[in-house]
Write a protein that holds these residues in place. Structure first.
Motif, PDB file in Angstrom:
ATOM      1  N   ASP A  58     -33.323 -40.488   3.604  1.00  0.00           N
ATOM      2  CA  ASP A  58     -33.555 -41.827   4.148  1.00  0.00           C
ATOM      3  C   ASP A  58     -32.223 -42.570   4.300  1.00  0.00           C
ATOM      4  O   ASP A  58     -31.202 -42.166   3.761  1.00  0.00           O
ATOM      5  N   HIS A  59     -32.294 -43.683   5.059  1.00  0.00           N
ATOM      6  CA  HIS A  59     -31.080 -44.413   5.427  1.00  0.00           C
ATOM      7  C   HIS A  59     -30.450 -45.156   4.252  1.00  0.00           C
ATOM      8  O   HIS A  59     -31.084 -45.393   3.235  1.00  0.00           O
ATOM      9  N   SER A  60     -29.187 -45.561   4.467  1.00  0.00           N
ATOM     10  CA  SER A  60     -28.401 -46.256   3.439  1.00  0.00           C
ATOM     11  C   SER A  60     -28.481 -47.779   3.628  1.00  0.00           C
ATOM     12  O   SER A  60     -28.937 -48.253   4.669  1.00  0.00           O
ATOM     13  N   ILE A  84     -29.633 -38.257   1.446  1.00  0.00           N
ATOM     14  CA  ILE A  84     -29.425 -39.545   2.109  1.00  0.00           C
ATOM     15  C   ILE A  84     -28.830 -39.280   3.492  1.00  0.00           C
ATOM     16  O   ILE A  84     -28.116 -38.287   3.672  1.00  0.00           O
ATOM     17  N   GLU A  85     -29.168 -40.125   4.450  1.00  0.00           N
ATOM     18  CA  GLU A  85     -28.365 -40.196   5.679  1.00  0.00           C
ATOM     19  C   GLU A  85     -27.525 -41.450   5.508  1.00  0.00           C
ATOM     20  O   GLU A  85     -28.018 -42.573   5.665  1.00  0.00           O
ATOM     21  N   VAL A  86     -26.285 -41.238   5.124  1.00  0.00           N
ATOM     22  CA  VAL A  86     -25.439 -42.365   4.755  1.00  0.00           C
ATOM     23  C   VAL A  86     -24.625 -42.821   5.963  1.00  0.00           C
ATOM     24  O   VAL A  86     -24.089 -41.999   6.714  1.00  0.00           O
ATOM     25  N   ALA A 120     -23.866 -37.554   6.790  1.00  0.00           N
ATOM     26  CA  ALA A 120     -23.111 -38.769   7.105  1.00  0.00           C
ATOM     27  C   ALA A 120     -23.147 -38.983   8.615  1.00  0.00           C
ATOM     28  O   ALA A 120     -22.862 -38.061   9.382  1.00  0.00           O
ATOM     29  N   SER A 121     -23.536 -40.201   9.028  1.00  0.00           N
ATOM     30  CA  SER A 121     -23.695 -40.480  10.461  1.00  0.00           C
ATOM     31  C   SER A 121     -23.110 -41.842  10.805  1.00  0.00           C
ATOM     32  O   SER A 121     -23.132 -42.765   9.994  1.00  0.00           O
ATOM     33  N   VAL A 122     -22.638 -41.942  12.045  1.00  0.00           N
ATOM     34  CA  VAL A 122     -22.196 -43.221  12.589  1.00  0.00           C
ATOM     35  C   VAL A 122     -23.399 -43.895  13.249  1.00  0.00           C
ATOM     36  O   VAL A 122     -24.053 -43.290  14.102  1.00  0.00           O
ATOM     37  N   HIS A 123     -23.698 -45.132  12.820  1.00  0.00           N
ATOM     38  CA  HIS A 123     -24.820 -45.871  13.423  1.00  0.00           C
ATOM     39  C   HIS A 123     -24.382 -47.230  13.967  1.00  0.00           C
ATOM     40  O   HIS A 123     -25.190 -47.943  14.545  1.00  0.00           O
ATOM     41  N   SER A 124     -23.122 -47.615  13.730  1.00  0.00           N
ATOM     42  CA  SER A 124     -22.677 -48.949  14.157  1.00  0.00           C
ATOM     43  C   SER A 124     -21.329 -48.812  14.861  1.00  0.00           C
ATOM     44  O   SER A 124     -20.651 -47.788  14.702  1.00  0.00           O
ATOM     45  N   GLY A 143     -23.850 -35.932  10.850  1.00  0.00           N
ATOM     46  CA  GLY A 143     -25.068 -36.170  11.637  1.00  0.00           C
ATOM     47  C   GLY A 143     -24.744 -36.574  13.075  1.00  0.00           C
ATOM     48  O   GLY A 143     -23.724 -37.206  13.336  1.00  0.00           O
ATOM     49  N   HIS A 144     -25.639 -36.195  14.005  1.00  0.00           N
ATOM     50  CA  HIS A 144     -25.582 -36.574  15.441  1.00  0.00           C
ATOM     51  C   HIS A 144     -24.239 -37.168  15.861  1.00  0.00           C
ATOM     52  O   HIS A 144     -24.125 -38.367  16.080  1.00  0.00           O
ATOM     53  N   CYS A 145     -23.220 -36.295  16.048  1.00  0.00           N
ATOM     54  CA  CYS A 145     -21.825 -36.746  16.109  1.00  0.00           C
ATOM     55  C   CYS A 145     -21.488 -37.681  17.262  1.00  0.00           C
ATOM     56  O   CYS A 145     -20.606 -38.516  17.111  1.00  0.00           O
ATOM     57  N   GLU A 203     -34.540 -37.020  22.289  1.00  0.00           N
ATOM     58  CA  GLU A 203     -33.709 -38.047  22.926  1.00  0.00           C
ATOM     59  C   GLU A 203     -32.255 -37.978  22.449  1.00  0.00           C
ATOM     60  O   GLU A 203     -31.412 -38.709  22.956  1.00  0.00           O
ATOM     61  N   ARG A 204     -31.967 -37.122  21.485  1.00  0.00           N
ATOM     62  CA  ARG A 204     -30.576 -36.998  21.020  1.00  0.00           C
ATOM     63  C   ARG A 204     -29.921 -35.725  21.536  1.00  0.00           C
ATOM     64  O   ARG A 204     -28.872 -35.754  22.154  1.00  0.00           O
ATOM     65  N   ARG A 205     -30.503 -34.555  21.211  1.00  0.00           N
ATOM     66  CA  ARG A 205     -29.886 -33.267  21.568  1.00  0.00           C
ATOM     67  C   ARG A 205     -28.372 -33.370  21.430  1.00  0.00           C
ATOM     68  O   ARG A 205     -27.611 -33.187  22.364  1.00  0.00           O
TER      69      ARG A 205
HETATM   70 ZN   LIG Z   1     -29.058 -41.261  12.263  1.00  0.00          ZN
END
Ligand SMILES: [Zn+2]
Ligand SMILES: [Zn+2]
Length: 345
Positions: A144-146, A183-185, A208-212, A238-240, A280-282
């Motif tokens: 789950d998200h951070s 975690i998806e941090v 670890a993913s970039v979301h912002s 994650g989803h680079c 929608e990501r691929r």
């Molecule tokens: Zn994500």
């Protein structure tokens, strides 16, 4: 209710049918709100005291229950009578059955990236685990998200600790299947991670993913990603690119970064590059997947499931991995749980 009455009336029928409908809708990409009525109805029926479902079926008062509507009442009635509900039959016909599985899909033992209703997923961890078991998984990392991702109800350190206790209880219930803690941090602007260090150290899988700030210039974005990948707690990037292809959120371009530097760091530090299976990501796109494959990276084929039915999206990523000649030994979720939880190689 006497034991023989219970066996003459298979109570799991209606609950299983409602959950199967929800699973099939999710697998087909239905938004979670469209599926909620079926999952809620399954919960309502499963929570009924012994004998009440039978009584309501006889006196026709199913719909007086909060959470049971016209459609779900029909499903319950037909399933309780030992029939396949018409709604489920129609759905299964529309879907045309499961795709033939690739060799890669057959080699996968688990999923490193999933969400529950503790953050922005639609179902509790236990239901996600039950769906993973039904798909033949040996394990599933709950990621789950951070905290900073407030739009997704990211977990504070306290909530994450509470989730760890829950996972512990679920694991004794579901053994030998295992929920890996995770975690998806969020990768913050400077490449640091959005969770307490001691908690990250306790988790089995850290994605670890970039979301912002996805539009950050390439220089700082590369530094941000490389810093995160160097963090010894990170297992999966994650989803680079963060791209979104059409869909509900209207599409989003790829973030710009130096892929040679980012994938080079992944290879050097044993961090797996995620092949994100969400339609929608691929992510990563083909040319970047090619680069990561040539760079000698490890990979993780992840559903990023936000609902149980989405756990069945692995094939999307398997096909892409095979197209880029990535072999199962380079994919970390072909490994047994106890190897995945070891410190990264
Ligand atoms: Zn994500
Ligand atoms: Zn995710």
């Amino acid at each position: 209710m006497p034991a023989d009455a219970a066996s003459a009336f298979p109570l799991p029928g209606p609950v299983t049918a409602l959950r199967e409908i929800a699973f099939q809708l999710e697998r087909a990409g239905a938004p979670t709100y469209r599926v909620r009525a079926f999952r809620r109805a399954a919960q309502v029926v499963s929570d009924l005291p012994a004998g009440e479902l039978e009584r309501r079926l006889v006196d026709g008062s199913l719909r007086a229950l909060a959470g049971i509507g016209e459609v779900t009442a029909e499903v319950v009635t037909q399933a309780a009578a030992g029939q396949e509900p018409d709604y489920l039959t129609r759905l299964l016909q529309e879907q045309g059955g499961p795709l033939p599985a690739s060799a890669m899909r057959a080699a996968l033992r688990g999923d490193c990236h999933t969400h529950s209703d503790w953050s922005d997923g639609g179902s509790p961890p236990g239901e996600m685990a039950e769906a993973a078991i039904a798909l033949g998984h040996e394990w599933m990392a709950l990621t789950d998200h951070s905290p900073r991702l407030t739009v997704a109800n990211g977990l504070s350190p306290e909530r994450l600790e509470a989730q760890l206790a829950l996972v512990d209880r679920l694991n004794s219930e579901f053994a030998p299947f295992r929920i890996l803690t995770g975690i998806e941090v969020d990768i913050l602007d400077d490449g640091s991670l959005d969770q307490r260090e001691d908690l990250l150290a306790r988790l089995d899988v850290v994605v670890a993913s970039v979301h912002s700030k996805l539009r950050m210039p390439a220089g700082p974005m590369t530094a941000r990603m490389v810093t995160a990948v160097r963090n010894p707690h990170v297992d999966v990037l994650g989803h680079c690119t963060g791209r979104l292809l059409g869909g509900r959120r209207g599409g989003r371009p790829e973030s710009e970064f130096d892929p040679e530097a980012a994938f080079g760091a992944c290879r050097e530090h044993g961090v797996a590059v995620e092949i994100n299976c969400r339609p929608e990501r691929r992510d990563p796109p083909g040319r970047l997947l090619s680069l990561a494959a040539e760079a000698g990276c490890l990979f993780s084929i992840d559903t990023d499931a936000h609902a149980p039915g989405q756990l069945d999206w692995l094939e999307n990523g398997c096909v892409r991995a095979e197209r880029h000649a990535i072999t199962p030994d380079r994919v970390i979720n072909t490994r047994p749980a106890d190897q995945v939880t070891q410190a990264r190689q």
